[in-house]
Design a protein around this motif. Structure first.
Motif, PDB file in Angstrom:
ATOM      1  N   SER A 160      44.252  34.551  40.785  1.00 39.03           N
ATOM      2  CA  SER A 160      43.172  35.509  40.964  1.00 39.03           C
ATOM      3  C   SER A 160      43.011  35.821  42.450  1.00 39.03           C
ATOM      4  O   SER A 160      43.963  35.722  43.219  1.00 39.03           O
ATOM      5  N   ASN A 189      39.145  36.738  35.486  1.00 40.65           N
ATOM      6  CA  ASN A 189      38.289  35.553  35.569  1.00 40.65           C
ATOM      7  C   ASN A 189      37.566  35.282  34.253  1.00 40.65           C
ATOM      8  O   ASN A 189      37.426  34.132  33.825  1.00 40.65           O
ATOM      9  N   SER A 208      41.425  29.580  37.340  1.00 40.30           N
ATOM     10  CA  SER A 208      41.909  30.656  38.204  1.00 40.30           C
ATOM     11  C   SER A 208      42.057  30.128  39.626  1.00 40.30           C
ATOM     12  O   SER A 208      41.237  29.331  40.092  1.00 40.30           O
ATOM     13  N   LEU A 249      37.110  28.881  39.369  1.00 43.98           N
ATOM     14  CA  LEU A 249      37.886  29.686  40.310  1.00 43.98           C
ATOM     15  C   LEU A 249      37.885  28.961  41.646  1.00 43.98           C
ATOM     16  O   LEU A 249      36.841  28.794  42.275  1.00 43.98           O
ATOM     17  N   TRP A 259      31.573  33.173  40.961  1.00 42.58           N
ATOM     18  CA  TRP A 259      31.988  34.280  40.113  1.00 42.58           C
ATOM     19  C   TRP A 259      31.358  35.588  40.604  1.00 42.58           C
ATOM     20  O   TRP A 259      31.947  36.633  40.494  1.00 42.58           O
TER      21      TRP A 259
END
Length: 259
Positions: A160, A189, A208, A249, A259
């Motif tokens: 990502s 995501n 991610s 992530l 996020w």
């Protein structure tokens, strides 16, 4: 001796940039995977020459696989080839690296740009996860007494970007509008979060990973990170992932991105 990151791994978009360096550092690691499947759209094309040379040098480890992540047929055929090569074993790790970027402001972006980037950056990883799911499950099942998740067991890593973060968008939007890229990676995501919840029951870790702003064809020459620096950091993160990281992530230094 350093522990092996995993026995088998599939890297998509491996003919250049981040994907090629991932394959290179995997095979050059102290204890490389037994099998590395290097997926790329055109294995015999000029842009795949460096990958083919690396594969020839490590013919016992690297298998170059024709894999166009925008083609369901190509993905299905690739999964069959990988299954055959694994000879009854599962696939431990998928790194969904294949991606595209069509830089564009609102004025420059139309329907086709949005659809093309979304197809590669979101639909492709979803279809990869779907078609290779049985092989990932088989790998996880090879550890019947292990409840913890890791890349050595079974995992999907979606590449990502910081630009996918809705929270940090105001901080960097003016520098990089990139409507198709930002929106597609934000959707990636969500795919990561969905897969993480869905595949938790199978013992498959899904997360991610942001490689940083890297000096590649996509990142450009002004990027602060070389591919070697980025992938070196990513490798450390990948090796350290546990069940607490599923559905997150992180960046190449292991730092959480909101996020």
């Amino acid at each position: 001796m350093a522990s092996r990151i995993c026995d088998s791994v599939l890297v998509t978009g491996s003919n250049r940039g981040i994907g090629l360096e991932l394959v290179r550092q995997l095979v050059d690691s102290p204890t490389p995977p037994v099998q590395i499947f290097a997926g790329c759209r055109d294995p015999n094309g000029q842009r795949s020459q460096d990958l083919q040379e690396l594969a020839q040098k490590h013919r016992d480890v690297i298998t170059v696989v024709q894999l166009d992540t925008t083609s369901p047929t190509s993905i299905a055929e690739a999964s069959k080839l990988v299954e055959t090569k694994l000879k009854g074993k599962g696939l431990n790790l998928i790194i969904n690296n294949a991606g595209v970027n069509i830089p564009g402001s609102l004025a420059e972006t139309g329907k086709q740009e949005m659809v093309d980037v979304y197809t590669t950056n979101v639909v492709g990883p979803m279809l990869i996860a779907k078609d290779f799911h049985p092989l990932l499950c088989k790998a996880a099942a090879q550890f019947p007494h292990q409840t913890s998740m890791s890349c050595s067991r079974s995992a999907i890593i979606n590449v990502s970007t910081l630009l996918s973060s809705i929270t940090t968008c105001p901080e960097n939007f003016s520098v990089s509008p990139m409507y198709p890229y930002r929106v597609s990676k934000a959707a990636l995501n969500m795919l990561t979060r969905c897969l993480a919840e869905d595949l938790k029951k199978d013992g498959i870790l899904v997360m991610s990973l942001h490689p940083g702003w890297v000096q590649t064809e996509m990142g450009g020459p002004k990027a602060p990170l070389t591919t070697a620096e980025s992938i070196s950091g990513m490798m450390k993160v990948i090796t350290s992932l546990t069940e607490k990281d599923t559905g997150t992530l992180l960046d190449w230094e292991g730092k959480n991105i909101p996020w």
